[in-house]
Design an enzyme around this catalytic site. Structure first.
Site, PDB file in Angstrom:
ATOM      1  N   SER A 176      34.320  16.116  -2.381  1.00 52.96           N
ATOM      2  CA  SER A 176      33.857  14.767  -2.515  1.00 52.96           C
ATOM      3  C   SER A 176      34.029  13.893  -3.839  1.00 52.96           C
ATOM      4  CB  SER A 176      32.574  14.417  -1.845  1.00 52.96           C
ATOM      5  OG  SER A 176      32.362  13.132  -1.774  1.00 52.96           O
ATOM      6  N   HIS A 177      32.889  13.620  -4.454  1.00 54.51           N
ATOM      7  CA  HIS A 177      33.014  12.743  -5.554  1.00 54.51           C
ATOM      8  C   HIS A 177      32.811  13.790  -6.681  1.00 54.51           C
ATOM      9  CE1 HIS A 177      29.015  13.069  -3.978  1.00 54.51           C
ATOM     10  NE2 HIS A 177      28.505  12.766  -4.951  1.00 54.51           N
ATOM     11  N   ASP A 203      36.539   7.556  -3.790  1.00 58.31           N
ATOM     12  CA  ASP A 203      36.225   9.041  -4.342  1.00 58.31           C
ATOM     13  C   ASP A 203      37.273   9.914  -4.120  1.00 58.31           C
ATOM     14  OD1 ASP A 203      35.631   9.169  -1.722  1.00 58.31           O
ATOM     15  OD2 ASP A 203      33.803  10.370  -2.144  1.00 58.31           O
ATOM     16  N   ASP A 215      37.327  12.482  -1.814  1.00 57.49           N
ATOM     17  CA  ASP A 215      38.138  12.585  -0.356  1.00 57.49           C
ATOM     18  C   ASP A 215      38.220  11.396   0.357  1.00 57.49           C
ATOM     19  OD1 ASP A 215      35.296  12.282  -0.036  1.00 57.49           O
ATOM     20  OD2 ASP A 215      35.098  13.563   1.626  1.00 57.49           O
ATOM     21  N   ASP A 257      36.225   8.985   1.589  1.00 62.76           N
ATOM     22  CA  ASP A 257      34.983   8.236   2.360  1.00 62.76           C
ATOM     23  C   ASP A 257      33.974   7.434   1.854  1.00 62.76           C
ATOM     24  OD1 ASP A 257      33.582   9.953   0.941  1.00 62.76           O
ATOM     25  OD2 ASP A 257      33.045  11.297   2.492  1.00 62.76           O
ATOM     26  N   ARG A 258      34.276   7.333   0.433  1.00 64.49           N
ATOM     27  CA  ARG A 258      33.261   6.218  -0.394  1.00 64.49           C
ATOM     28  C   ARG A 258      34.150   5.029  -0.989  1.00 64.49           C
ATOM     29  NH1 ARG A 258      28.252   9.446  -2.748  1.00 64.49           N
ATOM     30  NH2 ARG A 258      28.120  11.112  -1.682  1.00 64.49           N
ATOM     31  N   LYS A 281      32.077   8.414   6.912  1.00 71.10           N
ATOM     32  CA  LYS A 281      32.146   7.051   6.246  1.00 71.10           C
ATOM     33  C   LYS A 281      33.767   6.819   5.794  1.00 71.10           C
ATOM     34  CE  LYS A 281      29.916   9.556   2.269  1.00 71.10           C
ATOM     35  NZ  LYS A 281      29.330  10.485   3.111  1.00 71.10           N
TER      36      LYS A 281
END
Length: 544
Positions: free
Chosen positions: A113-114, A278, A280, A282-283, A377
Protein backbone atom coordinates in the site's frame (compact mmCIF):
# COMPACT_ATOMS: atom_id res chain seq x y z
CA UNK A 1 5.92 -29.49 -17.26
CA UNK A 2 6.22 -31.22 -13.93
CA UNK A 3 4.41 -30.34 -10.73
CA UNK A 4 7.01 -30.25 -7.96
CA UNK A 5 6.18 -30.96 -4.34
CA UNK A 6 8.74 -28.93 -2.41
CA UNK A 7 9.45 -29.76 1.22
CA UNK A 8 9.49 -26.73 3.51
CA UNK A 9 9.36 -25.68 7.15
CA UNK A 10 7.12 -22.99 8.69
CA UNK A 11 8.07 -19.37 9.33
CA UNK A 12 6.85 -18.00 12.63
CA UNK A 13 6.05 -14.49 11.42
CA UNK A 14 3.38 -14.95 8.74
CA UNK A 15 0.40 -13.59 10.65
CA UNK A 16 -1.48 -11.17 8.36
CA UNK A 17 -2.26 -7.69 9.67
CA UNK A 18 -5.20 -5.44 8.83
CA UNK A 19 -4.24 -5.42 5.14
CA UNK A 20 -2.42 -8.69 4.53
CA UNK A 21 1.14 -9.81 5.19
CA UNK A 22 3.66 -6.97 5.00
CA UNK A 23 7.38 -7.43 5.46
CA UNK A 24 10.60 -6.08 4.01
CA UNK A 25 11.61 -7.14 0.51
CA UNK A 26 14.61 -9.16 1.85
CA UNK A 27 12.22 -11.08 4.11
CA UNK A 28 10.02 -12.07 1.17
CA UNK A 29 13.10 -12.99 -0.87
CA UNK A 30 14.09 -15.69 1.61
CA UNK A 31 13.84 -19.18 0.10
CA UNK A 32 10.30 -20.58 0.51
CA UNK A 33 8.95 -17.49 2.33
CA UNK A 34 6.53 -16.25 -0.34
CA UNK A 35 5.73 -19.80 -1.42
CA UNK A 36 4.81 -20.87 2.12
CA UNK A 37 2.32 -18.05 2.53
CA UNK A 38 0.75 -18.49 -0.90
CA UNK A 39 0.38 -22.24 -0.42
CA UNK A 40 -1.13 -21.64 3.02
CA UNK A 41 -3.72 -19.43 1.33
CA UNK A 42 -4.44 -21.96 -1.41
CA UNK A 43 -4.75 -24.72 1.19
CA UNK A 44 -7.46 -22.76 3.02
CA UNK A 45 -9.53 -21.97 -0.08
CA UNK A 46 -12.62 -24.16 -0.44
CA UNK A 47 -11.50 -25.36 -3.85
CA UNK A 48 -8.81 -24.19 -6.27
CA UNK A 49 -9.38 -26.76 -8.99
CA UNK A 50 -11.28 -25.30 -11.93
CA UNK A 51 -11.48 -21.82 -10.41
CA UNK A 52 -10.31 -18.40 -11.64
CA UNK A 53 -7.83 -16.24 -9.73
CA UNK A 54 -7.07 -12.53 -10.25
CA UNK A 55 -3.44 -11.49 -9.75
CA UNK A 56 -1.57 -8.20 -9.86
CA UNK A 57 0.26 -5.60 -7.86
CA UNK A 58 1.40 -2.02 -7.57
CA UNK A 59 4.65 -2.41 -9.49
CA UNK A 60 6.93 -2.15 -6.48
CA UNK A 61 10.25 -3.95 -6.25
CA UNK A 62 9.87 -7.77 -6.35
CA UNK A 63 6.40 -7.49 -7.92
CA UNK A 64 7.35 -9.20 -11.20
CA UNK A 65 9.34 -12.00 -9.58
CA UNK A 66 6.55 -12.76 -7.12
CA UNK A 67 3.96 -12.89 -9.92
CA UNK A 68 5.97 -15.52 -11.81
CA UNK A 69 6.18 -17.67 -8.67
CA UNK A 70 2.46 -17.33 -7.92
CA UNK A 71 1.46 -18.13 -11.51
CA UNK A 72 3.39 -21.39 -11.35
CA UNK A 73 1.93 -22.22 -7.95
CA UNK A 74 -1.59 -21.47 -9.16
CA UNK A 75 -1.10 -23.82 -12.08
CA UNK A 76 0.26 -26.53 -9.77
CA UNK A 77 -2.74 -26.12 -7.47
CA UNK A 78 -5.24 -26.67 -10.27
CA UNK A 79 -6.61 -23.22 -11.07
CA UNK A 80 -8.30 -23.22 -14.48
CA UNK A 81 -7.47 -19.58 -15.22
CA UNK A 82 -5.46 -16.70 -13.80
CA UNK A 83 -6.24 -13.15 -14.88
CA UNK A 84 -3.03 -11.15 -14.40
CA UNK A 85 -2.64 -7.43 -14.97
CA UNK A 86 -0.46 -6.38 -17.90
CA UNK A 87 3.14 -5.86 -16.74
CA UNK A 88 1.95 -7.12 -13.36
CA UNK A 89 0.09 -3.86 -12.72
CA UNK A 90 -3.34 -4.02 -11.11
CA UNK A 91 -4.62 -1.53 -8.56
CA UNK A 92 -6.42 -2.75 -5.46
CA UNK A 93 -9.79 -1.25 -6.53
CA UNK A 94 -9.38 -2.62 -10.06
CA UNK A 95 -8.69 -6.08 -8.62
CA UNK A 96 -11.92 -5.90 -6.61
CA UNK A 97 -13.78 -4.74 -9.72
CA UNK A 98 -12.48 -7.66 -11.79
CA UNK A 99 -13.18 -10.26 -9.07
CA UNK A 100 -16.79 -9.09 -8.89
CA UNK A 101 -17.34 -8.67 -12.64
CA UNK A 102 -16.05 -12.13 -13.55
CA UNK A 103 -17.19 -13.84 -10.34
CA UNK A 104 -13.79 -15.33 -9.59
CA UNK A 105 -12.79 -17.31 -6.53
CA UNK A 106 -10.80 -14.30 -5.36
CA UNK A 107 -7.58 -12.48 -5.96
CA UNK A 108 -4.05 -11.87 -4.75
CA UNK A 109 -2.80 -8.28 -4.56
CA UNK A 110 0.95 -7.71 -4.27
CA UNK A 111 1.40 -4.43 -2.45
CA UNK A 112 2.40 -2.85 0.82
CA UNK A 113 0.00 0.00 0.00
CA UNK A 114 1.43 3.34 1.14
CA UNK A 115 4.70 1.90 2.54
CA UNK A 116 8.00 2.74 0.76
CA UNK A 117 9.39 0.40 -1.91
CA UNK A 118 12.77 -0.54 -3.37
CA UNK A 119 15.30 -3.34 -2.73
CA UNK A 120 15.31 -2.70 1.02
CA UNK A 121 11.77 -1.33 1.16
CA UNK A 122 8.49 -3.09 1.89
CA UNK A 123 6.50 -5.75 0.09
CA UNK A 124 3.11 -7.20 0.82
CA UNK A 125 0.59 -9.79 -0.21
CA UNK A 126 -3.14 -9.54 0.37
CA UNK A 127 -5.88 -12.07 -0.25
CA UNK A 128 -9.27 -10.93 -1.52
CA UNK A 129 -12.30 -13.20 -1.44
CA UNK A 130 -15.11 -13.75 -3.96
CA UNK A 131 -17.02 -10.60 -2.94
CA UNK A 132 -13.98 -8.57 -4.03
CA UNK A 133 -13.07 -7.49 -0.51
CA UNK A 134 -10.14 -8.20 1.79
CA UNK A 135 -10.25 -11.61 3.42
CA UNK A 136 -12.10 -11.42 6.76
CA UNK A 137 -10.37 -12.36 9.98
CA UNK A 138 -11.70 -15.92 9.97
CA UNK A 139 -9.92 -16.45 6.63
CA UNK A 140 -6.66 -14.74 7.55
CA UNK A 141 -6.58 -16.63 10.85
CA UNK A 142 -7.01 -19.89 8.94
CA UNK A 143 -4.16 -18.94 6.60
CA UNK A 144 -1.95 -18.09 9.57
CA UNK A 145 -2.82 -21.38 11.28
CA UNK A 146 -1.89 -23.28 8.14
CA UNK A 147 1.38 -21.32 7.79
CA UNK A 148 2.47 -22.53 11.23
CA UNK A 149 2.36 -26.20 10.22
CA UNK A 150 2.97 -26.17 6.47
CA UNK A 151 5.47 -28.78 5.29
CA UNK A 152 5.20 -28.60 1.49
CA UNK A 153 4.12 -26.43 -1.40
CA UNK A 154 3.27 -27.15 -5.02
CA UNK A 155 4.86 -25.36 -7.95
CA UNK A 156 5.03 -26.03 -11.68
CA UNK A 157 8.48 -26.51 -13.16
CA UNK A 158 8.26 -24.05 -16.07
CA UNK A 159 9.96 -21.01 -17.59
CA UNK A 160 8.75 -17.51 -16.78
CA UNK A 161 5.90 -16.13 -18.86
CA UNK A 162 5.65 -12.90 -20.82
CA UNK A 163 3.27 -10.71 -18.80
CA UNK A 164 3.84 -7.60 -20.92
CA UNK A 165 1.80 -8.69 -23.94
CA UNK A 166 -1.99 -8.95 -23.78
CA UNK A 167 -3.47 -12.35 -24.53
CA UNK A 168 -3.71 -15.92 -23.37
CA UNK A 169 -1.12 -18.62 -22.93
CA UNK A 170 -0.99 -21.89 -21.02
CA UNK A 171 0.96 -22.94 -18.01
CA UNK A 172 0.36 -26.66 -17.86
CA UNK A 173 -3.42 -26.95 -18.02
CA UNK A 174 -3.99 -23.45 -16.60
CA UNK A 175 -4.89 -20.54 -18.89
CA UNK A 176 -2.88 -17.44 -18.05
CA UNK A 177 -4.73 -14.39 -19.35
CA UNK A 178 -2.80 -11.10 -19.41
CA UNK A 179 -5.51 -8.45 -19.23
CA UNK A 180 -5.67 -4.71 -19.82
CA UNK A 181 -5.20 -3.31 -16.32
CA UNK A 182 -7.48 -0.33 -16.88
CA UNK A 183 -10.37 -1.35 -19.17
CA UNK A 184 -12.76 -3.06 -16.72
CA UNK A 185 -12.22 -0.40 -14.07
CA UNK A 186 -12.78 2.45 -16.55
CA UNK A 187 -16.01 0.82 -17.68
CA UNK A 188 -17.25 0.67 -14.08
CA UNK A 189 -16.37 4.33 -13.44
CA UNK A 190 -18.23 5.37 -16.60
CA UNK A 191 -21.35 3.63 -15.27
CA UNK A 192 -21.27 5.67 -12.04
CA UNK A 193 -20.27 9.19 -13.05
CA UNK A 194 -21.40 11.77 -15.60
CA UNK A 195 -18.32 11.56 -17.81
CA UNK A 196 -19.73 14.04 -20.35
CA UNK A 197 -20.22 16.68 -17.69
CA UNK A 198 -16.77 16.06 -16.21
CA UNK A 199 -15.24 16.20 -19.69
CA UNK A 200 -16.94 19.56 -20.30
CA UNK A 201 -15.43 20.84 -17.04
CA UNK A 202 -11.92 19.61 -17.84
CA UNK A 203 -11.95 20.93 -21.41
CA UNK A 204 -13.60 24.28 -20.65
CA UNK A 205 -10.33 26.16 -20.27
CA UNK A 206 -11.66 27.62 -17.00
CA UNK A 207 -10.75 24.68 -14.76
CA UNK A 208 -7.43 22.95 -14.14
CA UNK A 209 -6.58 19.90 -12.09
CA UNK A 210 -3.38 18.12 -11.10
CA UNK A 211 -3.30 14.39 -10.37
CA UNK A 212 -0.20 13.09 -8.56
CA UNK A 213 0.12 9.32 -8.93
CA UNK A 214 3.37 9.34 -6.92
CA UNK A 215 5.06 6.93 -9.37
CA UNK A 216 2.67 4.25 -8.10
CA UNK A 217 -0.06 2.08 -9.56
CA UNK A 218 -2.66 4.69 -10.53
CA UNK A 219 -0.45 6.31 -13.18
CA UNK A 220 -1.80 4.22 -16.09
CA UNK A 221 -5.37 4.59 -14.80
CA UNK A 222 -5.08 8.37 -14.36
CA UNK A 223 -3.55 8.87 -17.81
CA UNK A 224 -6.30 6.78 -19.41
CA UNK A 225 -9.15 8.40 -17.50
CA UNK A 226 -8.24 12.07 -17.11
CA UNK A 227 -5.99 12.79 -20.09
CA UNK A 228 -7.60 10.17 -22.33
CA UNK A 229 -11.31 9.56 -21.77
CA UNK A 230 -12.06 12.92 -20.09
CA UNK A 231 -9.90 15.19 -22.23
CA UNK A 232 -7.71 16.90 -19.62
CA UNK A 233 -4.57 18.49 -21.10
CA UNK A 234 -1.25 16.60 -21.22
CA UNK A 235 0.75 16.83 -17.99
CA UNK A 236 -2.41 16.93 -15.88
CA UNK A 237 -1.06 13.69 -14.37
CA UNK A 238 2.33 13.98 -12.69
CA UNK A 239 4.58 11.14 -11.49
CA UNK A 240 2.40 8.90 -13.67
CA UNK A 241 4.86 6.08 -14.40
CA UNK A 242 4.91 3.25 -11.82
CA UNK A 243 8.47 2.67 -10.59
CA UNK A 244 9.79 -0.18 -8.39
CA UNK A 245 11.00 2.31 -5.77
CA UNK A 246 8.27 4.93 -6.40
CA UNK A 247 10.97 7.31 -7.61
CA UNK A 248 12.55 7.29 -4.17
CA UNK A 249 9.39 8.74 -2.65
CA UNK A 250 6.96 7.55 -0.02
CA UNK A 251 3.66 6.76 -1.79
CA UNK A 252 1.42 7.94 1.05
CA UNK A 253 -0.96 10.71 -0.06
CA UNK A 254 -0.79 13.13 2.84
CA UNK A 255 0.42 16.68 3.34
CA UNK A 256 3.95 15.54 4.23
CA UNK A 257 4.73 12.84 1.66
CA UNK A 258 2.78 14.35 -1.27
CA UNK A 259 4.78 17.56 -0.91
CA UNK A 260 5.16 18.09 -4.68
CA UNK A 261 1.39 18.30 -5.09
CA UNK A 262 1.01 20.50 -2.00
CA UNK A 263 3.54 22.97 -3.41
CA UNK A 264 1.66 23.10 -6.71
CA UNK A 265 -1.73 23.69 -5.06
CA UNK A 266 -0.30 26.37 -2.77
CA UNK A 267 1.64 28.02 -5.60
CA UNK A 268 1.00 31.41 -7.17
CA UNK A 269 -0.68 29.92 -10.25
CA UNK A 270 -2.34 26.98 -8.52
CA UNK A 271 -4.83 24.75 -10.34
CA UNK A 272 -8.41 24.53 -9.11
CA UNK A 273 -8.24 20.94 -7.91
CA UNK A 274 -5.52 18.53 -6.89
CA UNK A 275 -5.44 14.90 -5.89
CA UNK A 276 -2.89 12.24 -4.97
CA UNK A 277 -3.15 8.48 -4.61
CA UNK A 278 -1.04 5.88 -2.84
CA UNK A 279 0.99 2.82 -3.78
CA UNK A 280 -1.88 0.49 -4.67
CA UNK A 281 -4.47 3.11 -5.61
CA UNK A 282 -6.99 2.72 -2.82
CA UNK A 283 -6.31 6.00 -0.98
CA UNK A 284 -6.77 9.63 -1.97
CA UNK A 285 -5.84 13.11 -0.82
CA UNK A 286 -7.95 15.97 -2.16
CA UNK A 287 -6.98 19.63 -2.36
CA UNK A 288 -8.52 22.82 -3.61
CA UNK A 289 -6.53 25.91 -4.44
CA UNK A 290 -4.69 26.68 -1.16
CA UNK A 291 -7.18 24.39 0.61
CA UNK A 292 -6.93 20.91 2.19
CA UNK A 293 -9.97 18.63 2.44
CA UNK A 294 -9.73 16.24 5.39
CA UNK A 295 -10.77 12.66 4.56
CA UNK A 296 -13.52 12.91 7.17
CA UNK A 297 -14.94 16.05 5.59
CA UNK A 298 -14.59 14.49 2.15
CA UNK A 299 -16.79 11.54 3.11
CA UNK A 300 -19.36 13.90 4.62
CA UNK A 301 -19.40 16.16 1.53
CA UNK A 302 -19.75 13.17 -0.83
CA UNK A 303 -22.67 11.86 1.22
CA UNK A 304 -24.39 15.24 1.34
CA UNK A 305 -24.05 15.69 -2.45
CA UNK A 306 -24.51 12.07 -3.56
CA UNK A 307 -27.77 12.73 -5.42
CA UNK A 308 -25.87 14.96 -7.87
CA UNK A 309 -24.01 11.89 -9.15
CA UNK A 310 -25.79 9.43 -11.49
CA UNK A 311 -24.67 6.27 -9.71
CA UNK A 312 -26.00 7.54 -6.38
CA UNK A 313 -28.95 9.66 -7.49
CA UNK A 314 -31.38 7.26 -5.84
CA UNK A 315 -30.03 8.08 -2.40
CA UNK A 316 -27.91 6.25 0.15
CA UNK A 317 -28.89 3.24 2.26
CA UNK A 318 -26.40 4.22 4.95
CA UNK A 319 -22.92 5.50 5.70
CA UNK A 320 -20.10 3.65 7.45
CA UNK A 321 -16.94 5.16 8.91
CA UNK A 322 -14.04 3.79 10.90
CA UNK A 323 -14.06 4.62 14.60
CA UNK A 324 -11.14 7.11 14.46
CA UNK A 325 -12.74 8.99 11.55
CA UNK A 326 -14.40 12.23 12.62
CA UNK A 327 -18.11 12.37 13.31
CA UNK A 328 -18.78 14.77 10.41
CA UNK A 329 -20.46 12.00 8.33
CA UNK A 330 -22.75 11.19 11.28
CA UNK A 331 -24.30 14.63 11.02
CA UNK A 332 -25.06 14.13 7.33
CA UNK A 333 -26.59 10.72 8.01
CA UNK A 334 -28.81 12.19 10.72
CA UNK A 335 -30.10 14.87 8.33
CA UNK A 336 -30.71 12.28 5.59
CA UNK A 337 -32.47 9.97 8.05
CA UNK A 338 -30.13 7.04 7.41
CA UNK A 339 -27.86 4.99 9.65
CA UNK A 340 -24.19 5.75 10.20
CA UNK A 341 -22.12 2.77 11.32
CA UNK A 342 -18.92 3.07 13.36
CA UNK A 343 -16.52 0.19 12.65
CA UNK A 344 -12.95 -0.69 13.57
CA UNK A 345 -10.15 0.45 11.26
CA UNK A 346 -9.72 -1.90 8.30
CA UNK A 347 -11.79 -1.98 5.13
CA UNK A 348 -12.78 -5.59 5.70
CA UNK A 349 -15.18 -4.43 8.44
CA UNK A 350 -17.24 -2.57 5.84
CA UNK A 351 -17.72 -5.67 3.71
CA UNK A 352 -20.66 -7.16 5.62
CA UNK A 353 -22.47 -3.80 5.70
CA UNK A 354 -22.02 -3.36 1.95
CA UNK A 355 -23.02 -6.92 1.12
CA UNK A 356 -26.13 -6.60 3.31
CA UNK A 357 -27.15 -3.31 1.69
CA UNK A 358 -26.87 -1.42 4.97
CA UNK A 359 -24.29 1.09 3.71
CA UNK A 360 -23.60 2.78 0.37
CA UNK A 361 -20.64 5.04 1.18
CA UNK A 362 -17.73 4.17 3.47
CA UNK A 363 -14.65 6.02 4.61
CA UNK A 364 -11.62 6.04 6.84
CA UNK A 365 -9.64 9.01 8.11
CA UNK A 366 -6.51 7.39 6.64
CA UNK A 367 -7.41 8.85 3.21
CA UNK A 368 -9.61 5.93 2.15
CA UNK A 369 -13.09 6.39 0.67
CA UNK A 370 -15.33 4.07 -1.29
CA UNK A 371 -18.80 2.72 -1.92
CA UNK A 372 -20.77 -0.39 -2.72
CA UNK A 373 -19.47 -0.40 -6.34
CA UNK A 374 -16.59 -2.64 -5.16
CA UNK A 375 -15.40 -3.97 -1.80
CA UNK A 376 -12.27 -1.87 -1.41
CA UNK A 377 -11.57 1.79 -0.87
CA UNK A 378 -10.95 3.51 -4.18
CA UNK A 379 -8.74 6.55 -4.70
CA UNK A 380 -9.64 7.49 -8.28
CA UNK A 381 -13.33 6.87 -7.62
CA UNK A 382 -13.17 9.60 -4.96
CA UNK A 383 -11.44 11.96 -7.39
CA UNK A 384 -14.13 11.34 -10.02
CA UNK A 385 -16.89 11.80 -7.43
CA UNK A 386 -15.47 15.21 -6.50
CA UNK A 387 -15.08 16.20 -10.15
CA UNK A 388 -18.71 15.27 -10.78
CA UNK A 389 -19.84 17.44 -7.84
CA UNK A 390 -17.61 20.33 -8.96
CA UNK A 391 -19.00 20.08 -12.48
CA UNK A 392 -22.61 20.18 -11.29
CA UNK A 393 -22.29 22.85 -8.59
CA UNK A 394 -19.94 25.17 -10.46
CA UNK A 395 -18.23 26.19 -7.21
CA UNK A 396 -14.67 25.80 -5.96
CA UNK A 397 -13.56 23.06 -3.60
CA UNK A 398 -13.24 25.57 -0.77
CA UNK A 399 -16.68 27.06 -1.42
CA UNK A 400 -18.29 23.61 -1.33
CA UNK A 401 -16.58 22.63 1.94
CA UNK A 402 -17.31 25.96 3.65
CA UNK A 403 -20.94 25.74 2.59
CA UNK A 404 -21.03 22.27 4.11
CA UNK A 405 -19.63 23.60 7.40
CA UNK A 406 -22.29 26.33 7.50
CA UNK A 407 -24.99 23.69 7.14
CA UNK A 408 -23.60 20.98 9.42
CA UNK A 409 -20.95 22.64 11.61
CA UNK A 410 -17.22 22.01 11.42
CA UNK A 411 -15.46 19.03 13.01
CA UNK A 412 -11.92 20.23 13.62
CA UNK A 413 -9.88 17.08 13.22
CA UNK A 414 -6.25 15.98 13.09
CA UNK A 415 -4.16 12.82 13.25
CA UNK A 416 -0.68 12.74 14.78
CA UNK A 417 1.51 9.79 13.80
CA UNK A 418 4.48 8.72 15.89
CA UNK A 419 6.25 6.38 13.46
CA UNK A 420 9.00 3.85 14.09
CA UNK A 421 8.37 3.69 17.84
CA UNK A 422 10.01 0.76 19.63
CA UNK A 423 7.31 -1.90 19.86
CA UNK A 424 7.66 -2.31 23.64
CA UNK A 425 7.21 1.42 24.19
CA UNK A 426 4.18 1.56 21.91
CA UNK A 427 2.57 -1.39 23.67
CA UNK A 428 3.26 0.26 27.03
CA UNK A 429 1.34 3.37 26.00
CA UNK A 430 -1.74 1.35 25.03
CA UNK A 431 -1.52 -0.98 28.04
CA UNK A 432 -1.37 1.97 30.44
CA UNK A 433 -4.32 3.64 28.73
CA UNK A 434 -6.41 0.46 28.96
CA UNK A 435 -5.97 0.57 32.72
CA UNK A 436 -6.61 4.31 32.98
CA UNK A 437 -9.56 5.12 30.72
CA UNK A 438 -12.32 3.26 32.64
CA UNK A 439 -11.54 5.50 35.63
CA UNK A 440 -11.79 8.83 33.81
CA UNK A 441 -15.57 9.43 33.66
CA UNK A 442 -16.37 12.78 35.28
CA UNK A 443 -12.75 13.92 35.46
CA UNK A 444 -12.06 17.48 34.32
CA UNK A 445 -9.15 18.68 32.21
CA UNK A 446 -9.42 22.46 32.09
CA UNK A 447 -12.80 23.21 30.49
CA UNK A 448 -13.25 19.62 29.30
CA UNK A 449 -15.14 16.95 31.26
CA UNK A 450 -14.77 13.27 30.40
CA UNK A 451 -18.07 11.63 29.46
CA UNK A 452 -16.67 8.17 28.76
CA UNK A 453 -13.46 6.23 28.27
CA UNK A 454 -13.19 2.76 26.73
CA UNK A 455 -11.34 0.35 24.49
CA UNK A 456 -13.60 0.20 21.43
CA UNK A 457 -15.37 -3.06 20.63
CA UNK A 458 -17.44 -3.62 17.51
CA UNK A 459 -20.48 -5.87 17.29
CA UNK A 460 -21.14 -6.61 13.63
CA UNK A 461 -24.86 -6.03 12.99
CA UNK A 462 -24.85 -8.52 10.12
CA UNK A 463 -23.10 -11.64 11.41
CA UNK A 464 -22.93 -10.88 15.14
CA UNK A 465 -19.15 -11.19 15.32
CA UNK A 466 -17.24 -9.12 17.87
CA UNK A 467 -13.93 -7.31 17.34
CA UNK A 468 -12.45 -6.08 20.62
CA UNK A 469 -9.49 -3.89 21.62
CA UNK A 470 -9.82 -1.71 18.54
CA UNK A 471 -8.58 1.58 19.99
CA UNK A 472 -8.71 3.70 23.12
CA UNK A 473 -11.44 6.35 23.14
CA UNK A 474 -11.84 9.29 25.50
CA UNK A 475 -15.01 11.25 24.85
CA UNK A 476 -15.90 14.60 26.41
CA UNK A 477 -19.28 16.06 27.25
CA UNK A 478 -19.05 18.65 24.43
CA UNK A 479 -18.63 15.92 21.80
CA UNK A 480 -14.85 16.24 21.52
CA UNK A 481 -12.83 13.03 21.31
CA UNK A 482 -9.27 11.79 21.78
CA UNK A 483 -8.40 8.38 20.33
CA UNK A 484 -5.24 6.30 20.53
CA UNK A 485 -4.40 3.19 18.55
CA UNK A 486 -1.49 1.24 17.13
CA UNK A 487 -1.27 0.93 13.37
CA UNK A 488 -1.04 -2.52 11.81
CA UNK A 489 0.28 -1.39 8.42
CA UNK A 490 3.98 -0.81 9.06
CA UNK A 491 6.90 -3.24 8.93
CA UNK A 492 9.44 -1.50 11.20
CA UNK A 493 8.71 -0.83 14.85
CA UNK A 494 5.23 0.46 15.60
CA UNK A 495 3.20 3.53 14.72
CA UNK A 496 1.23 5.17 17.52
CA UNK A 497 -1.65 7.22 16.15
CA UNK A 498 -3.37 10.00 18.07
CA UNK A 499 -6.68 11.32 16.70
CA UNK A 500 -8.15 14.57 18.02
CA UNK A 501 -11.58 15.96 17.23
CA UNK A 502 -13.61 18.98 18.32
CA UNK A 503 -16.99 20.11 16.98
CA UNK A 504 -17.57 23.80 16.25
CA UNK A 505 -21.13 24.83 15.27
CA UNK A 506 -20.41 28.59 15.07
CA UNK A 507 -19.54 29.68 11.49
CA UNK A 508 -17.67 32.67 12.95
CA UNK A 509 -15.15 30.18 14.36
CA UNK A 510 -14.66 28.06 11.23
CA UNK A 511 -11.47 29.83 10.16
CA UNK A 512 -9.20 28.82 13.03
CA UNK A 513 -5.95 27.00 12.35
CA UNK A 514 -6.71 23.31 12.98
CA UNK A 515 -3.77 22.69 15.30
CA UNK A 516 -4.58 25.87 17.22
CA UNK A 517 -8.23 24.89 17.59
CA UNK A 518 -7.23 21.45 18.86
CA UNK A 519 -4.27 22.56 21.01
CA UNK A 520 -6.04 22.07 24.40
CA UNK A 521 -7.08 18.52 23.46
CA UNK A 522 -3.61 17.70 22.11
CA UNK A 523 -2.15 18.81 25.45
CA UNK A 524 -4.66 16.63 27.32
CA UNK A 525 -3.71 13.65 25.16
CA UNK A 526 -0.05 14.03 26.04
CA UNK A 527 -0.90 14.46 29.71
CA UNK A 528 -2.96 11.28 29.70
CA UNK A 529 -0.70 9.08 27.55
CA UNK A 530 2.74 10.66 28.11
CA UNK A 531 3.34 10.33 24.38
CA UNK A 532 6.48 12.44 24.15
CA UNK A 533 8.05 10.95 27.24
CA UNK A 534 7.40 7.29 26.38
CA UNK A 535 8.15 7.51 22.65
CA UNK A 536 11.18 9.73 23.20
CA UNK A 537 9.93 11.93 20.35
CA UNK A 538 9.53 15.68 20.75
CA UNK A 539 6.86 15.83 18.05
CA UNK A 540 4.90 13.54 15.73
CA UNK A 541 6.48 12.24 12.53
CA UNK A 542 3.45 13.23 10.47
CA UNK A 543 0.55 15.57 11.23
CA UNK A 544 -2.51 15.47 8.99
Amino acid sequence: MNILTVSTTPFADQKPGTSGLRKSVPTFQQPHYLENFVQSAFDTFDQCAGQTLVLGGDGRYYNREAIQIILKMAAANGFARVKVGQRGILSTPATSCIIRKYRTLGGIILSASHNPGGPTGDFGIKINTSNGGPAPEKVTEAVYARSKVIDRYLILEAPDLDIDALGETRLGSTVIEVIDSVADYEELMASLFDFERIRTLLTSGNFRMCMDSMHAVTGPYAHALFEGRLGAPPNTVIAGTPLPDFGGGHPDPNLVYAHDLVEILWGADAPDFGAASDGDGDRNMLLGRHFFVTPSDSLAVLAANAKLVPGYSGGLSGIARSMPTSQAPDRVAAKLGIDCYETPTGWKFFGNLLDAGKATLCGEESFGTGSNHIREKDGLWAVLFWLNILAVRGESVEQIVRSHWRSFGRNYYSRHDYEGVESDRAETIIANLRLLVPTLKGKRYGSYEVEYGDDFSYHDPVDGSVASKQGIRIGFTDGSRIIFRLSGTGTHGATVRLYVESFEPDPARHDLDTQQALAPLIAIADEVAHLRAVTGMAQPTVIT
